[in-house]
Structures are given as structure tokens and as C-alpha cells.
Design a protein around this motif. Structure first.
Motif, PDB file in Angstrom:
ATOM      1  N   LYS A 130       0.825  -1.210   0.000  1.00 24.47           N
ATOM      2  CA  LYS A 130       0.000   0.000   0.000  1.00 24.47           C
ATOM      3  C   LYS A 130       0.857   1.257   0.000  1.00 24.47           C
ATOM      4  N   ASP A 166      -6.131   0.398   0.819  1.00 20.91           N
ATOM      5  CA  ASP A 166      -6.361   0.750   2.219  1.00 20.91           C
ATOM      6  C   ASP A 166      -7.782   0.357   2.600  1.00 20.91           C
ATOM      7  N   TYR A 224      -1.298   0.036   6.601  1.00 24.74           N
ATOM      8  CA  TYR A 224      -2.233   0.961   5.931  1.00 24.74           C
ATOM      9  C   TYR A 224      -3.161   1.584   6.954  1.00 24.74           C
TER      10      TYR A 224
END
Length: 306
Positions: free
Chosen positions: A173, A201, A306
Motif C-alpha cells: 500500500k 487501504d 495501511y
């Protein structure tokens, strides 16, 4: 959790991709001085800012604490507050984000910048350790951020970043969020855009599960808000990343452009509670809208991925 419990619905991906083909999506403004360094700043300092701020851009709020503050009459929360405070410090002292300073950053110095009044980050100590790790490894291996980012393709970019604890997420991420920012600021260009991915996310996860592009054979652990294992979180998010890649390829919208839309969409329309379905441009391709049931994302709180 076995792999048979999570799968991509490719028919749903096609339907969603057709909707995206019809949309005109605007790029986010990565030069907005409220959240980012000004134009024409030294490249080394701006690289340091983005690499550091993305390194700590994960869970800002928890079920028991919210990262939210009103500053000069404006409400900032979550990632917006993090970037606002970081950018404000950059204007005061851009060397704050140098590898040298990050390598020896103290908790008090971190809180001075990223706290506002009684509002602070719930895992400030963890974020300090991530920034120290980043600064020390950059200094010891490359000397500075400019040398770290002497790369031409995504593959090498990823390989270099994965040695840092902040960037070790298997679903990458933060790696792809940083790539999006650096490309958007024309600080880097990549020769292999076919290897771009969306930075997955909680917003992109929630939207994917509601649209039905990724489905589960059992949603009970989500509805009961049962904390999942790191392995389950990675499995779900990796499928979601692959589903968004499929949509990107069909719709001819690159993953970074898709992410700009989805991140904004997840914070304003497809929110966790009481989504604004009447305003949703994707509702006619949305499984949750059809069923009248809007599940949230899975629960995975204690992470810096994330």
C-alpha cells in the motif's frame, strides 16, 4: 482463513469497469501547499518529505480515539491532518524530513509536529521507530534520498523500499502511494506503468466488498467486527488489489488515477456508516445497493501497513 473463502467476481469487475469508462476522473493536486511542499523546492528535501510522511500514513484513528482537530476554523481529520501538520513543519524547517534528522528523531519532537492540542496519534512511538529506521537505512545504504530514488522502474523502486520497516507490507500500500505521489510531482518517472497497482487501504477495501468485485463465502466475521489475522488481512487485500487491476485494464484508467477517485469517494460517498447511495455514480453496478446491505471493511486495527 483458506483461499476458497475469498475470490474475485470477474463479471462484477466488467460491470464496474464499464461505469468507470463513462466517468471523467480528475487527478488530485499534489502541489496543494496546505498538504504538500511548495513548487520548486530542492528535490532532496521534497523526496524526504514524501517518503517520511507516507511511511507514517497508516491508521490515524482507532475505535477509542480519533485523530481530528479544528485549526483556524477548518476541520482536519485522519490523513488530511497528518499531511497538514507535516506540511506546516516543512515550511518552518524542511530539514526535519532529512535522513539525518529522521535517524535520531525523538518522541517529543515527533509529537511537537504531529500533535495538536490534546489530539495525538495513538501509536506515536511506533511511527517514531519507523522514521528512525527509514533515516538510518537511507544514510547507511544510500547517503540521501536522491540516491535512494535513482531508479527507472517500479520493480527496482519496490525492491529498494521493502528494506524499510514502514514499507514492508506484502500488499505494498505505502509503496504504491509513494509512487503515485512522486510521479504526480514529476519527481520520478517509471518506464513500466503496466506494473502500477492501487494502494489498497480500508476505503478501497470497503468499496470493493460492497461493489462485489471481491466476494467472500462467509461475511460473519466482518459483520461481527472480529479482528482478523495478518494473514487474512493480506489475503483479502491482495485479492482486492488484483480486482482493481482488472478494472483498471478494462476501463483504461490507470491505477493511480483510480486511486485518486476511490480514496476521495470512500471518504465522502461510500463511507463506513450511512453511505450516500443516492449520490453514487457506481450504484447501478453495486451489489450492496442491489441487496440493500452495506457491509464495512474487515477489522484489522493494529497495523502500520495501511
Amino acid at each position: 482463513m483458506s483461499t476458497s473463502r475469498v475470490f474475485i467476481d470477474y463479471k462484477a469487475c466488467v460491470s464496474v469497469a464499464e461505469k468507470f469508462r463513462e466517468l471523467t476522473i480528475r487527478r488530485e493536486n499534489y502541489f496543494n501547499e496546505k498538504y504538500f511542499p511548495p513548487t520548486n523546492e530542492p528535490r532532496e528535501l521534497v523526496l524526504g518529505y514524501f517518503t517520511a510522511i507516507v511511511a507514517i500514513d497508516h491508521r490515524t484513528s482507532t475505535p477509542v480515539s480519533e485523530y481530528r482537530a479544528t485549526i483556524s476554523g477548518v476541520v482536519y481529520k485522519g490523513s488530511d491532518l497528518l499531511h497538514y501538520l507535516g506540511s506546516r513543519e516543512y515550511l518552518r524547517n524542511p530539514e526535519y524530513f532529512s535522513a539525518e534528522n529522521l535517524s535520531k528523531l525523538s518522541l517529543s519532537e515527533f509529537n511537537r509536529v504531529f500533535s495538536y492540542g490534546s489530539v495525538s496519534l495513538w501509536d506515536a512511538g511506533v511511527r517514531v521507530l519507523l522514521l528512525r529506521d527509514l533515516g538510518r537505512k537511507v544514510l547507511n545504504t544510500y547517503g540521501d534520498f536522491t540516491s535512494l530514488f535513482n531508479v527507472t522502474n517500479i520493480s527496482e523502486f519496490k525492491d529498494r523500499l521493502k528494506v524499510f520497516r514502514a514499507y514492508e507490507d506484502p500488499v505494498e500500500k505505502k509503496i504504491f502511494l509513494l509512487a503515485k505521489f512522486l510521479k504526480g510531482r514529476s519527481l520520478l518517472s517509471f518506464t513500466d506503468p503496466e506494473n502500477y497497482q492501487v494502494p489498497v487501504d480500508n476505503h478501497l477495501t470497503r468499496i470493493a466488498l460492497r461493489l462485489g468485485i471481491v466476494r467472500l463465502t462467509d461475511y460473519s466475521f466482518i459483520l461481527k467486527e472480529i479482528e482478523v489475522s495478518p494473514e487474512t488481512d493480506i489475503e483479502i487485500r491482495m485479492k482486492i488489489r488484483d480486482a482493481w487491476k482488472t478494472i483498471s485494464e478494462i476501463s483504461h484508467k490507470d491505477p493511480f488515477l483510480l486511486d485518486d477517485f476511490l480514496w476521495r469517494f470512500g471518504r465522502t460517498i461510500c463511507v463506513k456508516k450511512k453511505p450516500s447511495c443516492k449520490e453514487c455514480v457506481l450504484k447501478n453496478a453495486c451489489r450492496a445497493y442491489e441487496l440493500g446491505t452495506h457491509i464495512p471493511e474487515h477489522t484489522f486495527t493494529l497495523t502500520w501497513y495501511y
